[in-house]
Design a protein around this motif. Structure first.
Motif, PDB file in Angstrom:
ATOM      1  N   PHE A 328       0.814  -1.212   0.000  1.00 43.20           N
ATOM      2  CA  PHE A 328       0.000   0.000   0.000  1.00 43.20           C
ATOM      3  C   PHE A 328       0.850   1.266   0.000  1.00 43.20           C
ATOM      4  N   LYS A 329       1.843   1.338   0.874  1.00 37.05           N
ATOM      5  CA  LYS A 329       2.682   2.524   0.955  1.00 37.05           C
ATOM      6  C   LYS A 329       3.831   2.506  -0.051  1.00 37.05           C
ATOM      7  N   LEU A 330       4.062   1.344  -0.655  1.00 35.02           N
ATOM      8  CA  LEU A 330       5.198   1.222  -1.580  1.00 35.02           C
ATOM      9  C   LEU A 330       4.748   0.982  -3.015  1.00 35.02           C
ATOM     10  N   ARG A 331       3.446   1.079  -3.258  1.00 33.93           N
ATOM     11  CA  ARG A 331       2.938   0.692  -4.558  1.00 33.93           C
ATOM     12  C   ARG A 331       3.462   1.585  -5.682  1.00 33.93           C
ATOM     13  N   MET A 337      -5.994   3.114  -8.906  1.00 32.42           N
ATOM     14  CA  MET A 337      -7.103   2.512  -8.177  1.00 32.42           C
ATOM     15  C   MET A 337      -8.241   3.509  -8.094  1.00 32.42           C
ATOM     16  N   SER A 338      -9.447   2.978  -7.981  1.00 31.04           N
ATOM     17  CA  SER A 338     -10.610   3.845  -7.851  1.00 31.04           C
ATOM     18  C   SER A 338     -10.590   4.531  -6.494  1.00 31.04           C
ATOM     19  N   ASN A 339     -11.359   5.607  -6.382  1.00 29.39           N
ATOM     20  CA  ASN A 339     -11.406   6.356  -5.121  1.00 29.39           C
ATOM     21  C   ASN A 339     -11.933   5.498  -3.970  1.00 29.39           C
ATOM     22  N   ARG A 343      -9.911   4.720  -0.591  1.00 26.97           N
ATOM     23  CA  ARG A 343     -10.448   5.047   0.738  1.00 26.97           C
ATOM     24  C   ARG A 343     -10.460   3.824   1.643  1.00 26.97           C
ATOM     25  N   ALA A 344     -10.825   2.674   1.078  1.00 31.65           N
ATOM     26  CA  ALA A 344     -10.880   1.439   1.870  1.00 31.65           C
ATOM     27  C   ALA A 344      -9.497   1.070   2.396  1.00 31.65           C
ATOM     28  N   GLU A 347      -8.477   3.569   5.119  1.00 25.77           N
ATOM     29  CA  GLU A 347      -9.192   3.273   6.365  1.00 25.77           C
ATOM     30  C   GLU A 347      -8.596   2.048   7.054  1.00 25.77           C
ATOM     31  N   THR A 348      -8.255   1.042   6.246  1.00 26.12           N
ATOM     32  CA  THR A 348      -7.633  -0.171   6.799  1.00 26.12           C
ATOM     33  C   THR A 348      -6.297   0.159   7.438  1.00 26.12           C
ATOM     34  N   TRP A 349      -5.523   1.002   6.776  1.00 25.33           N
ATOM     35  CA  TRP A 349      -4.229   1.422   7.314  1.00 25.33           C
ATOM     36  C   TRP A 349      -4.403   2.188   8.617  1.00 25.33           C
ATOM     37  N   ASN A 350      -5.331   3.125   8.631  1.00 22.46           N
ATOM     38  CA  ASN A 350      -5.535   3.958   9.821  1.00 22.46           C
ATOM     39  C   ASN A 350      -6.026   3.127  11.005  1.00 22.46           C
ATOM     40  N   LEU A 351      -6.944   2.182  10.727  1.00 22.27           N
ATOM     41  CA  LEU A 351      -7.515   1.393  11.809  1.00 22.27           C
ATOM     42  C   LEU A 351      -6.550   0.327  12.305  1.00 22.27           C
ATOM     43  N   ASN A 352      -5.906  -0.347  11.378  1.00 24.09           N
ATOM     44  CA  ASN A 352      -5.103  -1.508  11.737  1.00 24.09           C
ATOM     45  C   ASN A 352      -3.676  -1.139  12.170  1.00 24.09           C
TER      46      ASN A 352
END
Length: 587
Positions: A328-331, A337-339, A343-344, A347-352
């Motif tokens: 995700f951070k190294l892509r 990718m779609s918006n 966002r998903a 959100e996964t990064w922020n939560l997890n």
């Protein structure tokens, strides 16, 4: 056996069938040559029609194949004896459809047992391509065949008597409901045993190119054992085996319908939910298929990142998060990718990751302060909900979720479930499914929060996903029965109503019934057109004479430069143009 009179043969065979069913490990009959005898009887059944139709010999092939399968189900030694006795060729004759679907069911069952053992698989593999093609075709068409040949036959006099006898064992003979229920069970078993036979080849990496045909994969993703056969994973079991191979992943990733069905399964209460998750994770881990399924799979799997134990697997949510956030951070910046997917993942990064890291240093006093603040905002949301201000309540629940620490699982479960109820009332089933899934993942054990299950059942119903709605509703009712607070109460009427609706929609023969009715309507329409055309052709000569007698022909010819048939054609075109659910209050 060969010295017994034909009229007594079926009675003796029925007795052997009882012994094989009750004492399959008893070696007396296998040592006396039972497999040679069964192979001979099946061979005679498919080759000697006069003998087959005399006395009660029509039953013999079924019993002989069933006895073979019963003795070899869990015994490799007996399987070797069966192979040596030459049972494969006659069983293949039954599998080819030389008799009926009833015999195909026990033939594929026996062949599946023989293919399960390393010592006997090679004997089945000699017929590999034919066996695989036959099993694929039968798995895809058997429900339609059983419906057309039996269940759809409403006149009980037109049903084959021996089919009815075998299905009911004389209990309820002539009762269409009992016969249909048993036929549904047998049809499901026939399909599942076909898939088991295919799995014996797929797990060894054989005939994958045949099984990975797009049309078969689509059929496979729709196959569901239903409530009549809950012990088999049905189509998803074979898809998961295929996903362990390169060619399987590549083929599955290309078909949107299959991916969507896997995603729906991953967010359901189905016993095979974990298999759907496994398939998606295998596709996402493969660099060649990751970005083909990422757009669809992310939106589903991101709701499961707090799922704990399921299907004997622990910390499944953390595994999902790691796979989703792998690059995700190294892509690569070229990957678009779609918006919604972006966002998903955010959100996964922020939560997890981000939120949990920040909470590690949170003191007990700060945690309690956050709890009180979240409870206050939730109360404001409940007040707005009671006043009918649904959107305002939804915003309050969202605000509370953003502030709520991840450690407060119970509070977050209720907030997700309450926000889902708002989404239901606002006719947004996708948002409701997402939030209820997150709430269900936080429940302990998973898939046990009653309100969320019922709300997701309603949301799935709004989207026309009957199977998923049915499974959630069953889990909800199961929770009501087991709950100390509600176990003495009657099952809610609205849940019963939903069950009845979805049971009808997920009936095993629903697609076959629709297809048959559609064909019948098309046939009747074509027949009506043919009748109209025939009547028109019969009347055409007299119509011409009548027109000529009234002088219309001469008048039309004198006043028009166009041929007469042109005027009729134009008139015909002008005529054508002219003719042509219940809810809970929030907590």
């Amino acid at each position: 056996m060969h010295q017994i009179e034909d009229q007594e043969l079926v009675l003796v065979l029925s007795g052997l069938w009882n012994i094989a069913m009750t004492e399959p490990q008893d070696g007396e009959l296998p040592s006396l040559g039972v497999f040679e005898c069964m192979a001979s009887l099946i061979e005679r059944s498919v080759n000697d029609v006069d003998w087959l139709l005399s006395h009660q010999n029509i039953y013999i092939a079924y019993y002989a194949a069933h006895i073979t399968g019963s003795y070899t189900i869990n015994n490799a030694e007996y399987a070797v004896k069966a192979i040596d006795a030459g049972v494969i060729p006659p069983l293949l004759e039954l599998l080819r459809g030389k008799m009926s679907w009833v015999e195909q069911r026990v033939a594929v069952r026996a062949l599946g047992h023989l293919a399960s053992y390393r010592t006997t698989f090679k004997a089945i593999a000699l017929y590999e391509e034919e066996v695989v093609r036959l099993a694929m075709r039968l798995a895809s068409t058997c429900l339609e065949v059983v419906y057309k040949m039996f269940v759809g036959v409403k006149d009980k006099k037109k049903r084959l008597r021996y089919h009815c006898d075998l299905l009911t064992r004389g209990v309820g003979l002539g009762d269409l409901e009992i016969e249909n229920r048993k036929a549904e069970e047998w049809a499901s078993q026939l399909q599942c045993w076909c898939l088991h036979l295919l799995s014996c080849f797929a797990i060894k990496g054989r005939s994958l190119d045949l099984m990975c045909k797009p049309e078969f994969l689509k059929d496979l993703s729709e196959m569901w054992g239903g409530l009549a056969n809950g012990t088999s994973p049905s189509g998803i079991g074979l898809i998961r085996i295929l996903c362990y191979s390169k060619i399987g992943r590549r083929s599955v990733a290309e078909i949107k319908q299959v991916i969507e069905n896997l995603c729906n399964l991953s967010r359901s209460s189905d016993d095979w939910q974990y298999m759907g998750i496994d398939c998606l994770l295998l596709l996402l881990k493969d660099p060649d298929t990751r970005y083909k399924v990422m757009e669809i799979a992310t939106l589903y799997l991101s709701d499961l990142i707090e799922l704990r134990d399921i299907g004997g697997r622990s910390n499944i949510g953390e595994k999902i998060a790691r796979v989703l956030l792998g690059d995700f951070k190294l892509r690569n910046s070229k990957i678009i990718m779609s918006n919604s997917v972006q966002r998903a993942l955010e959100e996964t990064w922020n939560l997890n990751i981000k939120k949990r890291m920040n909470e590690k240093t949170m003191s007990a006093e700060k945690l309690e302060e956050q709890r009180v603040l979240v409870a206050l905002i939730k109360q404001q949301g409940n007040h707005s909900f009671e006043l009918g201000k649904i959107q305002e309540a939804q915003l309050k629940y969202t605000e509370a979720l953003e502030l709520c620490p991840t450690r407060l699982k119970k509070e977050r479960l209720v907030l997700y479930s309450n926000r889902a109820q708002c989404s239901l009332l606002l006719k947004d089933p996708d948002a409701a499914i997402s939030d209820t899934t997150r709430a269900i993942c936080l429940s302990n054990p998973p898939n046990s929060h009653g309100k969320s299950l019922w709300r997701r059942s309603q949301a799935y119903d709004m989207k026309g996903l009957a199977k998923e709605s049915l499974m959630d509703c069953i889990m909800f009712i199961n929770g009501c029965i087991k709950s100390e607070a509600t176990k003495h109460l009657k099952i809610p009427y609205y849940a019963v109503r939903m069950i009845c609706k979805q049971m009808d929609s997920t009936w095993l023969f629903k697609a076959a019934q629709s297809k048959t009715l559609s064909k019948r309507a098309e046939t009747e329409e074509q027949s009506q057109k043919d009748d109209d055309l025939r009547i028109y052709q019969d009347k055409l000569p007299s119509l011409k004479i009548s027109i000529q007698g009234k002088g219309f022909m001469a008048g039309l010819s004198a006043t028009s430069q166009e041929p007469l048939h042109g005027n009729w054609k134009g008139r015909r075109n002008v005529d054508r143009a002219g003719g042509s659910g219940e809810s809970f209050s929030n907590q």
